[in-house]
Design a protein around this motif. Structure first.
Motif, PDB file in Angstrom:
ATOM      1  N   UNK A 145      49.455  48.783  52.182  1.00  0.00           N
ATOM      2  CA  UNK A 145      49.604  48.370  53.573  1.00  0.00           C
ATOM      3  C   UNK A 145      50.523  49.312  54.336  1.00  0.00           C
ATOM      4  N   UNK A 146      51.619  49.723  53.723  1.00  0.00           N
ATOM      5  CA  UNK A 146      52.541  50.649  54.407  1.00  0.00           C
ATOM      6  C   UNK A 146      51.857  51.965  54.737  1.00  0.00           C
ATOM      7  N   UNK A 147      51.087  52.494  53.787  1.00  0.00           N
ATOM      8  CA  UNK A 147      50.382  53.757  54.035  1.00  0.00           C
ATOM      9  C   UNK A 147      49.322  53.575  55.108  1.00  0.00           C
ATOM     10  N   UNK A 148      48.549  52.504  55.032  1.00  0.00           N
ATOM     11  CA  UNK A 148      47.480  52.269  55.996  1.00  0.00           C
ATOM     12  C   UNK A 148      48.030  52.090  57.400  1.00  0.00           C
ATOM     13  N   UNK A 149      49.151  51.401  57.532  1.00  0.00           N
ATOM     14  CA  UNK A 149      49.756  51.233  58.853  1.00  0.00           C
ATOM     15  C   UNK A 149      50.212  52.572  59.420  1.00  0.00           C
ATOM     16  N   UNK A 187      38.286  51.805  51.434  1.00  0.00           N
ATOM     17  CA  UNK A 187      39.020  51.091  50.398  1.00  0.00           C
ATOM     18  C   UNK A 187      39.963  50.094  51.048  1.00  0.00           C
ATOM     19  N   UNK A 188      39.808  48.810  50.696  1.00  0.00           N
ATOM     20  CA  UNK A 188      40.502  47.740  51.426  1.00  0.00           C
ATOM     21  C   UNK A 188      41.756  47.257  50.717  1.00  0.00           C
ATOM     22  N   UNK A 189      42.410  48.134  49.967  1.00  0.00           N
ATOM     23  CA  UNK A 189      43.621  47.734  49.252  1.00  0.00           C
ATOM     24  C   UNK A 189      44.712  47.203  50.173  1.00  0.00           C
ATOM     25  N   UNK A 224      37.122  52.168  47.620  1.00  0.00           N
ATOM     26  CA  UNK A 224      36.923  53.616  47.434  1.00  0.00           C
ATOM     27  C   UNK A 224      36.279  53.728  46.065  1.00  0.00           C
ATOM     28  N   UNK A 225      36.965  54.141  45.043  1.00  0.00           N
ATOM     29  CA  UNK A 225      36.403  54.069  43.701  1.00  0.00           C
ATOM     30  C   UNK A 225      37.269  53.230  42.773  1.00  0.00           C
ATOM     31  N   UNK A 226      38.534  53.072  43.156  1.00  0.00           N
ATOM     32  CA  UNK A 226      39.381  52.162  42.385  1.00  0.00           C
ATOM     33  C   UNK A 226      38.901  50.726  42.573  1.00  0.00           C
ATOM     34  N   UNK A 227      39.065  49.870  41.575  1.00  0.00           N
ATOM     35  CA  UNK A 227      38.787  48.449  41.801  1.00  0.00           C
ATOM     36  C   UNK A 227      39.795  47.858  42.767  1.00  0.00           C
ATOM     37  N   UNK A 228      39.349  46.902  43.562  1.00  0.00           N
ATOM     38  CA  UNK A 228      40.225  46.170  44.472  1.00  0.00           C
ATOM     39  C   UNK A 228      40.020  44.681  44.230  1.00  0.00           C
TER      40      UNK A 228
END
Length: 355
Positions: free
Chosen positions: A91-95, A138-140, A164-168
């Protein structure tokens, strides 16, 4: 000199470059640093008239990423997936990336606009400004209850890939495997099903790129919106897990959706290699296959600029006219060119977002 044809692009990772070098944002975006694929001057030079700008939270470990890139030049390969990310970190990165996208508009002197409707995109083009749409790859950064989704939509989010490709907590992405089949694991979780319904309600485009086969099937079953893969290619041409099978293309066609052709060499080349030493002929073969299975009204471009290696003849965004010249030489007429470069994206966004 002939002016470049205006192009709307379904996917790029410029925000990732800005996030990696926050002290050099102005140089990277406004004046260009001679690196990467995108900056404001080169976008205007190449005819990049609008596109989806991805919020993508990178996994830690750049050295590991470089090693994996090297492995992708020696097929066959099956790269391990990074570990899942926690929501608070993501969330911090996405913001921050959302902030950067707003800053791009504020700092551009009107040359770049953040848009949330097709009318705004068309107005930006008419005024000679580049239109940017906020996308999340990717909706992490999102929670299972939908609060963060609502908050990001209020900031302009209009397109979302659950993985993305990681599991969420929402579902599972495909690994980077060649040769490989996208049927690699379970589909959407209960939270993922809710995310699809929430996106439908909020008129947010759901991106199938990176989802595994069962996840795509689940979205097709649950969603009432057109099925869209913003940056994917044809599995029949390049059997990578990241590409779409003919059965998946049929689902997309039946929904009135579309596919943006990915310029990544690993998803274009028949041998699955990452090397940029190639012509644009494989891209043209993917184009022909997608048009055959989807129709002329359901194919566009999703470059993956600044997130991948592209064919050497293109080099960066200034190579878009090289692509359109190759399309013309391939027999693409003026009407189809407008569909591929612009009209098909506007039509599917209108069908998804509404008025």
């Amino acid at each position: 000199m002939t002016l470049p044809i205006p192009v709307f692009d379904g996917h790029n990772d410029l925000l990732l470059r800005l996030f990696a070098a926050p002290d050099r944002r102005a140089e990277i975006w406004l004046t260009g640093e001679g690196k990467g694929h995108l900056d404001l001057p080169r976008m205007r030079q190449g005819g990049f008239a609008g596109g989806m700008f991805a919020i993508y939270v990178p996994s830690p470990g750049t050295r590991a990423a470089a090693r994996l890139d090297t492995m992708m030049d020696v097929p066959p390969y099956d790269l391990p997936l990074p570990a899942p990310l926690t929501q608070d970190v993501a969330l911090r990165v996405a913001q921050t990336m959302a902030d950067d996208l707003h800053w791009m508009a504020d700092s551009s002197g009107g040359a770049f606009r953040l848009c949330t409707t097709v009318a705004q995109i068309m107005a930006a083009r008419a005024d000679g400004a580049i239109a940017g749409v906020m996308h999340m790859e990717g909706a992490e950064a999102l929670d299972a209850d939908g609060a963060a989704l609502q908050a990001f939509r209020a900031r302009g989010l209009r397109s979302l890939g659950p993985v993305w490709s990681r599991p969420t907590i929402f579902g599972h992405g495909v690994p980077f495997r060649f040769p490989g089949d996208p049927d690699t694991g379970p589909g959407l979780t209960e939270a993922g099903a809710r995310l699809v319904r929430d996106c439908n309600h909020l008129r947010i485009l759901i991106d199938l790129s990176h989802l595994n086969a069962r996840g795509v099937d689940d979205v097709a079953r649950l969603s009432d919106a057109p099925l869209v893969a913003t940056h994917s290619n044809a599995w029949a041409i390049t059997p990578s897990t990241r590409n779409l099978t003919d059965r998946q293309l049929a689902l997309i066609r039946e929904s009135g959706g579309m596919v943006g052709i990915n310029f990544a060499t690993v998803f274009l080349r028949e041998d699955g290699r990452r090397s940029p030493d190639m012509t644009l002929d494989p891209l043209l073969r993917h184009l022909d296959h997608l048009i055959t299975h989807l129709g002329e009204d359901h194919v566009g471009f999703g470059s993956d600029f600044d997130g991948t290696t592209v064919p050497a003849p293109m080099a960066d965004v200034t190579g878009l006219p090289v692509l359109t010249d190759a399309l013309t030489a391939h027999g693409v007429n003026a009407e189809l060119m407008q569909k591929l470069c612009w009209n098909n994206w506007m039509a599917v966004l209108q069908r998804t977002w509404g008025g």
